[in-house]
Design a protein around this motif. Structure first.
Motif, PDB file in Angstrom:
ATOM      1  N   TYR A 237      24.755  41.441  42.640  1.00  0.00           N
ATOM      2  CA  TYR A 237      24.887  41.461  44.104  1.00  0.00           C
ATOM      3  C   TYR A 237      26.251  40.887  44.467  1.00  0.00           C
ATOM      4  N   ILE A 238      27.022  41.623  45.261  1.00  0.00           N
ATOM      5  CA  ILE A 238      28.387  41.220  45.619  1.00  0.00           C
ATOM      6  C   ILE A 238      28.543  41.275  47.131  1.00  0.00           C
ATOM      7  N   GLU A 239      29.081  40.210  47.713  1.00  0.00           N
ATOM      8  CA  GLU A 239      29.266  40.168  49.164  1.00  0.00           C
ATOM      9  C   GLU A 239      30.585  39.496  49.515  1.00  0.00           C
ATOM     10  N   GLU A 240      31.301  40.081  50.466  1.00  0.00           N
ATOM     11  CA  GLU A 240      32.561  39.541  50.982  1.00  0.00           C
ATOM     12  C   GLU A 240      33.505  39.141  49.857  1.00  0.00           C
ATOM     13  N   SER A 241      33.682  40.036  48.904  1.00  0.00           N
ATOM     14  CA  SER A 241      34.516  39.759  47.746  1.00  0.00           C
ATOM     15  C   SER A 241      35.530  40.874  47.538  1.00  0.00           C
ATOM     16  N   PRO A 386      43.432  48.431  55.977  1.00  0.00           N
ATOM     17  CA  PRO A 386      43.128  48.023  57.353  1.00  0.00           C
ATOM     18  C   PRO A 386      42.512  46.629  57.425  1.00  0.00           C
ATOM     19  N   ASN A 387      43.211  45.683  58.047  1.00  0.00           N
ATOM     20  CA  ASN A 387      42.644  44.326  58.129  1.00  0.00           C
ATOM     21  C   ASN A 387      41.491  44.248  59.122  1.00  0.00           C
ATOM     22  N   SER A 388      41.368  45.241  60.005  1.00  0.00           N
ATOM     23  CA  SER A 388      40.226  45.250  60.921  1.00  0.00           C
ATOM     24  C   SER A 388      38.918  45.446  60.164  1.00  0.00           C
ATOM     25  N   PHE A 389      39.036  45.952  58.951  1.00  0.00           N
ATOM     26  CA  PHE A 389      37.849  46.213  58.141  1.00  0.00           C
ATOM     27  C   PHE A 389      37.039  44.945  57.887  1.00  0.00           C
ATOM     28  N   CYS A 390      37.726  43.820  57.669  1.00  0.00           N
ATOM     29  CA  CYS A 390      37.009  42.604  57.268  1.00  0.00           C
ATOM     30  C   CYS A 390      37.101  41.494  58.318  1.00  0.00           C
ATOM     31  N   GLU A 391      37.362  41.856  59.560  1.00  0.00           N
ATOM     32  CA  GLU A 391      37.545  40.819  60.581  1.00  0.00           C
ATOM     33  C   GLU A 391      36.257  40.047  60.870  1.00  0.00           C
ATOM     34  N   TRP A 393      34.283  38.982  58.463  1.00  0.00           N
ATOM     35  CA  TRP A 393      33.982  38.145  57.310  1.00  0.00           C
ATOM     36  C   TRP A 393      34.195  36.676  57.652  1.00  0.00           C
ATOM     37  N   HIS A 394      33.737  35.801  56.761  1.00  0.00           N
ATOM     38  CA  HIS A 394      34.056  34.382  56.896  1.00  0.00           C
ATOM     39  C   HIS A 394      35.553  34.155  56.816  1.00  0.00           C
ATOM     40  N   TYR A 395      36.199  34.942  55.938  1.00  0.00           N
ATOM     41  CA  TYR A 395      37.653  34.849  55.790  1.00  0.00           C
ATOM     42  C   TYR A 395      38.146  36.213  55.354  1.00  0.00           C
ATOM     43  N   CYS A 396      39.054  36.815  56.140  1.00  0.00           N
ATOM     44  CA  CYS A 396      39.551  38.146  55.810  1.00  0.00           C
ATOM     45  C   CYS A 396      40.773  38.037  54.894  1.00  0.00           C
ATOM     46  N   PRO A 397      40.712  38.589  53.673  1.00  0.00           N
ATOM     47  CA  PRO A 397      41.824  38.458  52.743  1.00  0.00           C
ATOM     48  C   PRO A 397      42.952  39.450  52.984  1.00  0.00           C
ATOM     49  N   ILE A 398      42.706  40.482  53.804  1.00  0.00           N
ATOM     50  CA  ILE A 398      43.705  41.525  54.017  1.00  0.00           C
ATOM     51  C   ILE A 398      44.688  41.090  55.105  1.00  0.00           C
TER      52      ILE A 398
END
Length: 399
Positions: A237-241, A386-391, A393-398
């Motif tokens: 299981y993988i999340e926000e990685s 696209p950094n909007s993809f992970c906005e 998340w707890h922390y967006c790496p992009i």
């Protein structure tokens, strides 16, 4: 006199050229393997030229190293700040130790090993169950290897690792791992595994799980036999990685266990020479949702997701892909899904995925939206993501 001399030279060059061509033609007829060799060489040169031309077009002429691409696309990984401080480098149950070997020897079932900031070369062999390893600040595991297997060799069950960076792990077998999991069950939180042959290699005797949260796997792989993560029996299981720039024909994620769930994560090749982004060679339950899959121009395998290609061995076999963004940008033919010929027993559901690039597989779906390339959507050129993809998340790496 000059005209006679010129005529002699011209005739000589003509005859010698003709004879040379006849000799070459005769050699090729008597040695047919040379024809194949010459043809192959010409084809390779043309393919290399065409690939370079297409790559320049894809990048708008901005040729970068993979390391530069990573820096341009992703924020640097940062360790979580320490919420407590030690007077010695290691602590177990409030008792501090000056060396890692003594601290590991003191561990009992259910204990937590705290590690102060620093770079450590002494590998760990964990034999107890329910152990937690936590880095307080920036903790780096580097180059050490236990029993020729991994920096952390986990023989116990239910290991948790928090806030650790690990790199430079290798062995003669080509599968040196930051974590070699021989016990059942592993949980990773906010880890950064990079520049090694393998991130996690699970070889447990029984099926368990691997859970990964808010972590990063970068520049992992070796000779097509080591990968970002390789699970032999465990479900994953993988999340926000983030899995980025897997190298040397490795897969970013390879799972032989019963199930793989990828949620709200990024798997991106950039310009690395990776293979598949996801590989489930024996089938099982695969779910990919709310994620970004980006196959790069130099990927050696045109298949983004391989499923069941070594034979189905699980009772339940299904694929669900929903609300994902997929870039198919390999310079060559691309297949979002590669399934075995006998795929009727596999339940396949695709829903609301955005696919950028031509999908040449047999599994194009009316439930997806397809675009030829980035320009159709007005998106920035490769390797931008696209950094909007992970906005959310707890922390967006992009970036």
């Amino acid at each position: 006199m000059k005209s006679i001399f010129r005529k002699i030279i011209t005739n000589y060059l003509f005859v010698s050229g003709l004879l040379a061509h006849l000799v070459v033609f005769g050699v090729l007829l008597t040695q047919p393997y040379l024809i194949a060799k010459v043809t192959k060489k010409i084809s390779q040169e043309y393919y290399s030229w065409q690939k370079s031309k297409d790559y320049k077009a894809l990048t708008n002429g901005r040729m970068q190293s993979v390391a530069d691409e990573i820096d341009s696309v992703l924020h640097a990984w940062k360790p979580q700040p320490a919420d407590q401080h030690l007077t010695q480098p290691f602590s177990v149950n409030g008792t501090e130790y000056s060396d890692l070997t003594s601290a590991v020897s003191a561990l009992q079932h259910g204990d937590e090993l705290l590690i102060a900031p620093g770079t450590y070369h002494t590998p760990l062999v964990i034999t107890k169950h329910d152990i937690t390893i936590t880095g307080l600040g920036h903790v780096i595991f580097q180059k050490g290897i236990a029993q020729g297997k991994g920096f952390i060799l986990s023989k116990g069950n239910n290991l948790t690792v928090n806030n650790i960076e690990c790199h430079g792990i290798s062995n003669r077998d080509g599968n040196g791992a930051c974590i070699r999991q021989e016990g059942v069950n592993l949980t990773l939180k906010h880890i950064f595994f990079h520049g090694s042959q393998e991130g996690v290699l699970e070889t447990a005797k029984q099926a368990g799980f691997i859970k990964i949260y808010q972590s990063r796997f970068e520049r992992l792989g070796h000779n097509g036999q080591a990968h970002g993560i390789y699970s032999n029996k465990a479900s994953v299981y993988i999340e926000e990685s983030v899995f980025v720039a897997t190298k040397s024909q490795g897969h970013a994620i390879k799972v032989r266990g019963e199930s793989l769930v990828v949620n709200a994560s990024v798997i991106a090749s950039l310009s690395a020479d990776d293979s598949r982004l996801i590989d489930m060679p024996n089938g099982g339950e695969l779910m990919v949702k709310n994620s970004l899959l980006a196959q790069g121009p130099n990927s050696v395998n045109g298949q983004v997701i391989g499923y069941g290609l070594e034979g189905i061995s699980h009772l339940r076999n299904s694929i669900l892909m929903t609300d994902n963004v997929v870039y198919l940008e390999r310079l060559g033919v691309n297949y979002l899904l590669a399934l075995p010929k006998e795929s009727q027993a596999i339940e396949l559901t695709q829903n609301k995925n955005i696919v950028i690039g031509k999908d040449s597989s047999s599994y194009v779906s009316d439930s997806n939206t397809y675009f030829n390339d980035r320009s159709e959507l007005g998106l920035p050129a490769f390797p931008s993501l696209p950094n909007s993809f992970c906005e959310q998340w707890h922390y967006c790496p992009i970036k």
